[in-house]
Design an enzyme around this catalytic site. Structure first.
Site, PDB file in Angstrom:
ATOM      1  N   CYS A   1      32.999  34.106  97.790  1.00 57.12           N
ATOM      2  CA  CYS A   1      32.012  33.910  98.872  1.00 57.12           C
ATOM      3  C   CYS A   1      32.135  32.534  99.522  1.00 57.12           C
ATOM      4  CB  CYS A   1      30.578  34.130  98.362  1.00 57.12           C
ATOM      5  SG  CYS A   1      30.382  35.629  97.395  1.00 57.12           S
ATOM      6  N   HIS A   2      33.361  32.126  99.812  1.00 56.43           N
ATOM      7  CA  HIS A   2      33.608  30.813 100.407  1.00 56.43           C
ATOM      8  C   HIS A   2      34.451  30.914 101.678  1.00 56.43           C
ATOM      9  CE1 HIS A   2      33.231  29.091  96.051  1.00 56.43           C
ATOM     10  NE2 HIS A   2      32.044  29.276  96.612  1.00 56.43           N
ATOM     11  N   PRO A   3      34.116  31.773 102.646  1.00 55.14           N
ATOM     12  CA  PRO A   3      34.951  31.880 103.848  1.00 55.14           C
ATOM     13  C   PRO A   3      34.874  30.613 104.702  1.00 55.14           C
ATOM     14  CG  PRO A   3      32.922  33.126 104.140  1.00 55.14           C
ATOM     15  CD  PRO A   3      32.941  32.676 102.710  1.00 55.14           C
TER      16      PRO A   3
ATOM     17  N   ASP B   1      39.541  32.181 101.964  1.00 57.29           N
ATOM     18  CA  ASP B   1      38.474  32.394 100.998  1.00 57.29           C
ATOM     19  C   ASP B   1      39.074  32.204  99.609  1.00 57.29           C
ATOM     20  OD1 ASP B   1      35.974  33.069  99.929  1.00 57.29           O
ATOM     21  OD2 ASP B   1      36.345  35.223 100.028  1.00 57.29           O
TER      22      ASP B   1
END
Length: 501
Positions: free
Chosen positions: A439-441, A289
């Site tokens: 918020c980029h898993p 992330d």
């Protein structure tokens, strides 16, 4: 009635793209399952309202486990509803820098470099006025920078130039470094999600079935093949069959469903009483992330009421000389963004520093065997010391920009981390304590050819026929940019693979 050619599990960005593209072939019966609501919230359409969405019903509401020595816990929002993350995110639309995709090839994802993805990036977008060799024209998503910029963000952009940073012309295209207004998926003053652009225009197709409020329980697996999905909708439990199942529930949801179905690390599955169908140690591993550390300023006068997405300008920079490409993104925000453990001012603005190419790797693991229960999310932020070194360099650059004369008319004082935090040890400690997710898993069903790779370069799950993954989970390494544009490209390519196959 419950037999289809393709079942898509997850109605987020990838699910909407695949539902639209696959159902364009009239002889394919397509089922799209989405756990969230089918009716969009009014705030989804209003760009400045997006911060309210990451705390509401359109978000699964999960938190990370405590991170590092500081034990910081942060929300890791993911969309719940048609459009998924594209319905609740900050609407930044930026490809990763081209150099970052080389790490995909290094992991064994051959023919998945930037040049290989370019046709699919272009297919997804409508970016008029840009270089047609690089940018798309006529795609479902219309993207362009915000205009006019919020005045405080325009001043920050001038401040970046004053601090010696390059002014880019198309920072969303994937070729440039520097600072510029970023593309956003805002059309006519309203958000354009994947559901808006891809799914809603085709909902009337007779061969496309969309079921919302549909919680996937498990995959149906027999004889080394996936033949369907068991899901609940209201009080009813349904088994749907298909020739192919495609996981489109994101890096968290897709990995969780595989483990609930007996596909994953054998010892972990047995801990939860799940029968092991296939021992796949890479499932739920390799979680990456983009962590964020914010520098927050109190403004000397009210910041104009935002009309767009708050974060209208970004910069891609290298934390040190000798790197092959940018490893940091700075984002200028017209709000005093809250920071873990720190009170923000009542009026102000933020320069966010996000690590784009983390060396640290984390996990998604089950907390229990009940469908829909929150999994254990451990991004393992800053476990590798090189990551903290890069973030400290980014915080120092953010402060140089924040102190530029171009912002004199707006700046009252730095509030967070505050001028008292100035040496490297203090800034490292601040980054650990104040860590937040961008918020980029991604990465939990990684593509490649190594022992822990979960899918091959055709996105097929290894050892299980009839099952693919086609979302952010398959990225072997996180891009050096916001991930949504890359998810669109993956889904576009996946649709082509399925149709050609």
């Amino acid at each position: 009635m419950n037999t289809y050619d393709v079942i898509l599990v997850g109605g987020g960005t990838a699910g909407c793209v695949l539902a639209s593209r696959l159902s364009a072939r009239a002889d394919l019966r397509v089922l799209l399952l989405e756990a969230g609501d089918g009716v969009p919230l009014p705030a989804m359409a209003e760009p400045p309202a997006w911060p309210t969405l990451v705390r509401g019903t359109a978000n699964w509401g999960e938190l990370t486990v405590p991170q590092g020595p500081a034990g910081a816990v942060t929300p890791l929002p993911r969309g719940k509803g048609l459009g998924g993350g594209s319905s609740i995110n900050a609407m930044l639309f930026a490809r990763g820098h081209h150099t970052g995709y080389q790490r995909w090839a290094d992991a064994g994802a051959k023919n998945w470099g930037f040049g290989d993805l370019l046709p699919y990036f272009k297919r997804s977008e409508n970016a008029p006025g840009r270089d047609p060799a690089l940018r798309g024209l006529g795609g479902p998503l219309t993207v362009a920078p915000s205009h006019p910029l919020n005045p405080v963000l325009a001043a920050a952009l001038d401040g970046a130039a004053e601090a010696g940073q390059r002014r880019a012309t198309d920072i969303s295209g994937g070729l440039e470094e520097g600072f510029a207004p970023v593309d956003v998926n805002i059309v006519g003053g309203h958000r354009q999600s994947a559901a808006d652009a891809y799914l809603n225009p085709v909902r009337g197709r007779a061969n496309l079935t969309v079921v919302t409020g549909a919680l996937a329980h498990r995959l149906v697996l027999a004889g080394g093949r996936c033949t369907g999905v068991v899901y609940s909708a209201g009080s009813e439990t349904v088994t749907a069959s298909a020739g192919e199942v495609i996981l489109t529930a994101g890096a968290i949801g897709s990995a969780q469903l595989m483990m609930l179905s007996g596909l994953g690390p054998a010892a972990h599955l047995r801990e939860h009483g799940i029968e092991v169908v296939a021992d796949l140690p890479g499932v739920g591993a390799n979680l990456q992330d983009h962590p964020v550390a914010n520098v927050v300023y109190r403004s000397s006068r009210p910041v104009p009421v935002p009309r767009n997405n708050h974060g209208e300008v970004i910069g891609l920079v290298r934390s040190r000389d000798g790197l092959p490409g940018p490893d940091l993104q700075l984002v200028f925000v017209d709000l005093p963004r809250p920071v873990n453990g720190h009170a923000g001012p009542d009026q102000g603005y933020t320069i966010g520093v996000s690590l784009m190419l983390p060396h640290s790797r984390g996990t998604v693991r089950l907390a229990g065997a009940a469908p829909g229960s929150h999994p254990l999310l451990d991004p393992n932020y800053y476990a590798d010391g090189r990551d903290l070194d890069a973030v400290v360099a980014g915080l120092r650059l953010a402060r140089r920009i924040g102190g530029a004369a171009a912002l004199d008319a707006w700046r009252d004082a730095e509030v967070v981390p505050g001028p008292g935090s100035d040496d490297d040890a203090e800034l490292r400690d601040y980054a650990r304590r104040a860590v937040a997710s961008y918020c980029h898993p991604v990465g939990t069903l990684a593509m490649g050819d190594g022992e822990t790779a979960v899918v091959d370069t055709e996105l097929r799950v290894r050892g299980i026929a009839g099952l693919r993954a086609a979302d952010g989970s398959v990225m072997p390494a996180i891009p050096s940019g916001n991930t949504n544009a890359t998810v669109y490209a993956i889904a576009e390519r996946a649709a082509e693979m399925v149709l050609e196959g």
